[in-house]
Motif scaffolding. Structure first.
Motif, PDB file in Angstrom:
ATOM      1  N   ASP A 470       6.998   8.506  39.453  1.00 21.63           N
ATOM      2  CA  ASP A 470       6.112   8.809  40.584  1.00 21.63           C
ATOM      3  C   ASP A 470       4.648   8.859  40.165  1.00 21.63           C
ATOM      4  O   ASP A 470       3.768   8.397  40.901  1.00 21.63           O
ATOM      5  CB  ASP A 470       6.517  10.141  41.223  1.00 21.63           C
ATOM      6  N   GLU A 471       4.371   9.422  39.004  1.00 16.46           N
ATOM      7  CA  GLU A 471       2.977   9.496  38.565  1.00 16.46           C
ATOM      8  C   GLU A 471       2.409   8.103  38.349  1.00 16.46           C
ATOM      9  O   GLU A 471       1.236   7.855  38.677  1.00 16.46           O
ATOM     10  CB  GLU A 471       2.893  10.324  37.277  1.00 16.46           C
ATOM     11  N   VAL A 474       1.677   6.693  41.824  1.00 13.44           N
ATOM     12  CA  VAL A 474       0.475   7.292  42.392  1.00 13.44           C
ATOM     13  C   VAL A 474      -0.768   6.646  41.793  1.00 13.44           C
ATOM     14  O   VAL A 474      -1.754   6.379  42.497  1.00 13.44           O
ATOM     15  CB  VAL A 474       0.472   8.815  42.159  1.00 13.44           C
ATOM     16  N   GLY A 478      -1.403   5.244  45.103  1.00 12.16           N
ATOM     17  CA  GLY A 478      -1.853   6.438  45.796  1.00 12.16           C
ATOM     18  C   GLY A 478      -0.706   7.359  46.175  1.00 12.16           C
ATOM     19  O   GLY A 478       0.466   7.035  45.993  1.00 12.16           O
ATOM     20  N   GLU A 479      -1.069   8.519  46.714  1.00  8.78           N
ATOM     21  CA  GLU A 479      -0.082   9.529  47.053  1.00  8.78           C
ATOM     22  C   GLU A 479       0.384   9.384  48.495  1.00  8.78           C
ATOM     23  O   GLU A 479      -0.364   8.936  49.364  1.00  8.78           O
ATOM     24  CB  GLU A 479      -0.663  10.931  46.859  1.00  8.78           C
ATOM     25  N   ARG A 483       6.099  11.414  48.364  1.00 14.47           N
ATOM     26  CA  ARG A 483       5.977  11.221  46.923  1.00 14.47           C
ATOM     27  C   ARG A 483       5.473  12.492  46.240  1.00 14.47           C
ATOM     28  O   ARG A 483       5.979  12.910  45.201  1.00 14.47           O
ATOM     29  CB  ARG A 483       5.027  10.054  46.667  1.00 14.47           C
ATOM     30  N   LEU A 484       4.494  13.145  46.846  1.00 15.68           N
ATOM     31  CA  LEU A 484       3.912  14.327  46.249  1.00 15.68           C
ATOM     32  C   LEU A 484       4.904  15.486  46.240  1.00 15.68           C
ATOM     33  O   LEU A 484       5.004  16.233  45.254  1.00 15.68           O
ATOM     34  CB  LEU A 484       2.643  14.724  47.006  1.00 15.68           C
TER      35      LEU A 484
END
Length: 941
Positions: A470-471, A474, A478-479, A483-484
């Motif tokens: 996920d990082e 991002v 982007g977020e 996802r966040l």
């Protein structure tokens, strides 16, 4: 000679197959030994590996036939080459047995897992437990083991034959690995595969090679003599040496190719068999020199539309849907049926178990190789368009990939991964998600693929990997809110509190219940229980969604427990359990009961609630929760002075966790190391193994504590200080997680080194721990440490006597160090008490050192006891220790606790602990009942 399995035919001539098995005597003997061993009740796993056409399937078939002749239960399956469904190979094998031998439901939670494998399996009685995909997969693995044991019992041994493992789905390969490791008595597993075609299947082979009880057979091509025997059998007559040499040179000894070449000679008329003799007329130019050439020669007589149907079948990898084949070949279904019949006639196709397909995958590959490349690409695109619905999503994606439409294929693979995830097929979902990630081209598709992979990894509990994916997403795309939130949950679960706090600040949707729940978790991990409680209360007051509400109740209970309001915390967990039960949320119910058990243990009470949590988890089939409950129960038993029973719990839990690949394995291994440290000189290798499983901060805090405690008991105080300081550093970021006592014992380690000033500073820090009383030994250790630094032996005694529950090994450490730091008549009594603790609990690794300290202090050193001789059998069976048996005997003589303490050189508090332990172990409620039991034991049988 042994016979080959004959291939069925759909009319026409087809291709001759040999009726004898040649050149495989040693390999067949090895498989037959496995069959006979299964009949004798022994387990085995054998994998046969070789190139295509070398005879793996025929060898497997011969062993299967032998197993049937011996009366074994046989379950056989072949992996479909068309995008296999989860567990499809194992499903096929189990159904091959159950069609004629009905299987009995287990009447346990494993039935719920078995429905993933056999959808027709009878559902569990009552309400099915609400379990995660990980839990269901674990239940499926265990359930399959139970079903295979049924087959073993029904057939006096069982033979599991699995072909084409290189094409098998990941779940089926995981089943083989698991069942092989379980070593089911009376079960012989034999699988066949082509090496180098599936990374997962190749990994299975590497795993089997390391297992002393398993074997890998490398199947090589036939030698020159065996080729001659095979040719003679195919012709039904002795073959000329020149002809055999020509066939061997063309085929490199691959049996399938030998059959093809001999058939081509017969069709071309270059070999004539008359009067029992074979005559070769040369004619090498009439017979193609390659498989492709032979396939082209057989395709040539077919009309163009029929050839297109066979190419479509080669692309589709099956012939089960006339409609799809017709759409791909641009013809009607009658042409499809005609093409299949002609395909059998010319020796390209054959029927097997009522299904039609290519005689071998090598033939299918040759058909594709012979086709015009542009036509093959078009066929793949037509297949992707013609295949119906989500069920064929992975197959559609594979066809798009084969056509070179990488980005569209990546999107389809990602969608298929999420479909597999919803079906609880975690390994298959991961494989598809990784394919998507590897093929995606444009940014949006890369993000879609990465999101699918992160979701699958999170569902498996692989939090650190999910967070890393996920990082990276991002950083590129982007977020998003989803996802966040996933990243925040993963960071918390992986123990990365600082990263979770940073992510929480970026959420921007503070009013969402899920965000507030996550904010509460972040605050609690950091030790900010007041904020955690406020967040949880807001959610509980406003949220009707049961799952979010249950999470909030758990956070509320944890926060109240941290703040010292244990009654309110227990009420919150009880409310969580009640609401979870009403809503059918099994795992939330289990977590609540488990937390109630932990709270009672932390508060110094009994372990009944922890035992209840373990039993509930076992009944529900919640194997993850069961592992946590077992690890906590074992730790509690150890810290309350019963390392033998703790080890029994761990020895049952660890193999299961290892076989299932549970994340809790590291904690279980660490607990085992701590338990064995009382009887072994060193457990460093065990601690290193635990850390190698998963070096999460919480686990490192546990292993550092164990190392520090070991160093303390051995008198290595400088080493203990180093480890306790490491524990303190880790606790700073995990204040709300586990209430470790390292900072409290740091005071004692520094005092033992004569560092009074540093010890005083450490005492001030320990006194400031906000949830000091959450773990009942910590206030005792701190109060006794304060008295130690003040030179007050009576104060040490008073502090230890005030303990709310049993903490024998902590007392032993304090008595040991106290006797070295403070002079006076108390020294002999303290060392005798420490020795008594180690003697009665069987802590042989530490007792000799304390005996030496006692001798140096001028005290009488008792002879070493024989625990087995001191405890009557009827008491030993209930876990009563030698010292407890002595206390019981003196109770029977009518002595008070003070009298017993004086007779055994113990403190009154220690005697009270022994009496409480006797009440629990002997399941009686009063001192009078203990006295009556003592009289019965003394009287004997």
């Amino acid at each position: 000679m042994q016979k080959w399995l004959l291939v069925g035919r759909m009319g026409g001539e087809g291709v001759r197959s040999a009726t004898v098995l040649v050149g495989r005597e040693a390999e067949l003997d090895q498989l037959l030994r496995a069959v006979r061993a299964a009949r004798a009740g022994q387990p085995s796993c054998t994998l046969v590996v070789g190139e295509g056409g070398v005879g793996k399937s025929r060898l497997l078939g011969e062993a299967t036939a032998a197993a049937r002749r011996l009366g074994l239960g046989v379950a056989a399956g072949r992996a479909p080459i068309t995008g296999p469904a989860p567990f499809s190979l194992v499903t096929q094998a189990l159904r091959s047995w159950s069609r004629g031998h009905p299987l009995t439901p287990t009447r346990s939670p494993f039935d719920q897992g078995l429905r993933l494998v056999l959808p027709e399996w009878e559902a569990p009685d009552g309400h099915a437990a609400d379990l995660t995909p990980v839990q269901l997969r674990l239940l499926a693995l265990e359930g399959i083991g139970l079903v295979l044991r049924q087959i073993v019992q029904a057939g006096h041994g069982a033979f599991l034959a699995l072909d084409d493992l290189h094409a098998a789905d990941p779940e089926s390969l995981e089943v083989i690995r698991y069942v092989s490791a379980a070593a089911v008595d009376g079960l012989a597993i034999v699988g066949a595969l082509r090496g180098g075609e599936s990374p997962l299947a190749d990994e299975l082979v590497r795993t089997v090679r390391t297992d002393m009880a398993a074997a890998v057979i490398e199947l090589d091509p036939l030698g020159r003599r065996a080729v001659g025997e095979l040719v003679t059998n195919l012709l039904g007559a002795a073959a000329p040496d020149e002809f055999v040499a020509d066939v061997a040179a063309r085929t490199d000894g691959v049996p399938l190719l030998v059959e093809e070449v001999v058939d081509a000679h017969l069709r071309a008329g270059s070999v004539d068999v008359t009067g029992g003799s074979a005559h070769w007329r040369g004619g090498t130019v009439l017979v193609p020199r390659s498989v492709r050439g032979m396939v082209e020669a057989r395709l040539e007589p077919l009309p163009g539309p029929q050839r297109d149907v066979l190419v479509a079948g080669a692309v589709l990898r099956q012939f089960d849907s006339a409609g799809v084949l017709a759409a791909m070949a641009r013809c009607d279904e009658e042409t499809v049926h005609d093409a299949l019949s002609r395909g059998v006639d010319v020796g390209l196709l054959a029927t097997r178990a009522g299904l039609i397909g290519f005689r071998h995958d090598l033939i299918r590959e040759a058909v594709l190789d012979a086709a015009i490349p542009h036509l093959v690409i078009q066929m793949h695109r037509r297949a992707a368009a013609a295949l119906p619905g989500d069920a064929a999503g992975a197959r559609r994606a594979a066809h798009l990939a084969a056509a070179g439409d990488d980005d569209e294929a990546a999107g389809a693979f990602a969608a298929a991964a999420l479909t597999e995830l919803r079906a609880h097929a975690l390994l298959g979902a991961e494989r598809l998600a990784r394919q998507a990630a590897g093929m995606a081209v444009v940014s949006a598709t890369r993000a879609k693929a990465a999101d699918a992979l992160a979701a699958v990894l999170a569902a498996q509990g692989r939090w650190a990997e999910a967070l890393a994916v996920d990082e990276a997403t991002v950083a590129e795309s982007g977020e998003t809110a989803e996802r966040l939130h996933r990243m925040l949950s993963a960071a918390l679960e992986a123990g990365y509190a600082d990263r979770a706090r940073t992510m929480l600040a970026r959420t921007g949707d503070d009013d969402l219940p899920l965000t507030r729940v996550l904010a509460g978790r972040v605050a609690l991990v950091g030790g900010d229980a007041a904020t955690a409680l406020a967040e949880a209360d807001r959610v509980v007051a406003e949220t009707l969604d049961i799952d979010t509400r249950l999470q909030a109740l758990d956070i509320r209970a944890r926060a109240l427990d941290f703040l010292g309001d244990r009654t309110a915390a227990a009420e919150a967990w009880a409310a969580q359990a009640k609401q979870a039960t009403a809503a059918g949320r099994t795992q939330a119910e289990l977590r609540a009961v488990f937390q109630l058990g932990k709270q009672e243990f932390f508060d110094g009470h009994g372990l009944d609630r922890l035992r209840e949590a373990a039993e509930l988890a076992q009944r529900a089939g919640a194997l993850l929760e069961l592992a946590w409950a077992e690890e906590t129960l074992a730790t509690a038993l150890l810290l309350q002075g019963d390392p033998a029973t703790a080890l029994e719990v761990l020895e049952a839990a660890i193999p299961r966790a290892r076989e299932l690949g549970l994340d809790q394995l590291g904690f279980l291994l660490a607990a085992r190391a701590g338990t064995l440290s009382f009887t072994r000189e060193s457990v460093e290798a065990l601690l290193a193994e635990a850390e190698a499983v998963a070096a999460a901060p919480e686990l490192l805090m546990l292993t550092a504590t164990i190392r520090a405690d070991i160093a303390m008991r051995h008198g290595r105080y400088a080493e203990a200080v180093t480890h306790y300081e490491r524990v303190s550093d880790l606790m700073a970021g995990l204040a709300g997680v586990a209430p470790m006592d390292g900072p409290c014992f740091l005071v004692w380690a520094l005092a033992a080194q004569g560092q009074a000033k540093a010890a005083t500073a450490a005492l001030r820090r320990a006194e400031a721990i906000p949830d000091l009383a959450r773990w009942h030994p910590r206030p005792v250790i701190v109060a006794a440490g304060r008295a130690l630094l003040a030179g007050d032996p009576a104060g040490v005694d008073t502090a230890i006597a005030a303990a709310r529950g049993p903490m024998p090994f902590a007392v032993a450490i304090m008595r040991d160090i106290g006797a070295q730091v403070l002079d006076g008549e108390h020294r002999i009594r303290w060392l005798r008490e420490a020795l008594d603790i180690y003697e009665t609990t069987g802590a042989t690794a530490y007792r000799d050192r304390v005996r030496g300290l006692l001798r140096d202090a001028g005290g009488p050193v008792p002879r070493r006891r024989s625990r087995s001789a001191a405890v009557p059998d009827e008491l030993a069976r209930q876990g009563v220790t030698a010292r407890e048996a002595e206390v019981l005997r003196l109770l029977g003589e009518g002595k008070s606790n003070a009298d017993i303490a004086a007779a055994l050189f113990l403190s009154v508090r220690t005697v009270e602990t022994h009496v409480s332990s006797l009440l629990a172990k002997l399941q009686v409620r009063s001192r009078g009942q203990l006295i009556a039991l003592s009289a019965g034991v003394a009287a004997g049988p």
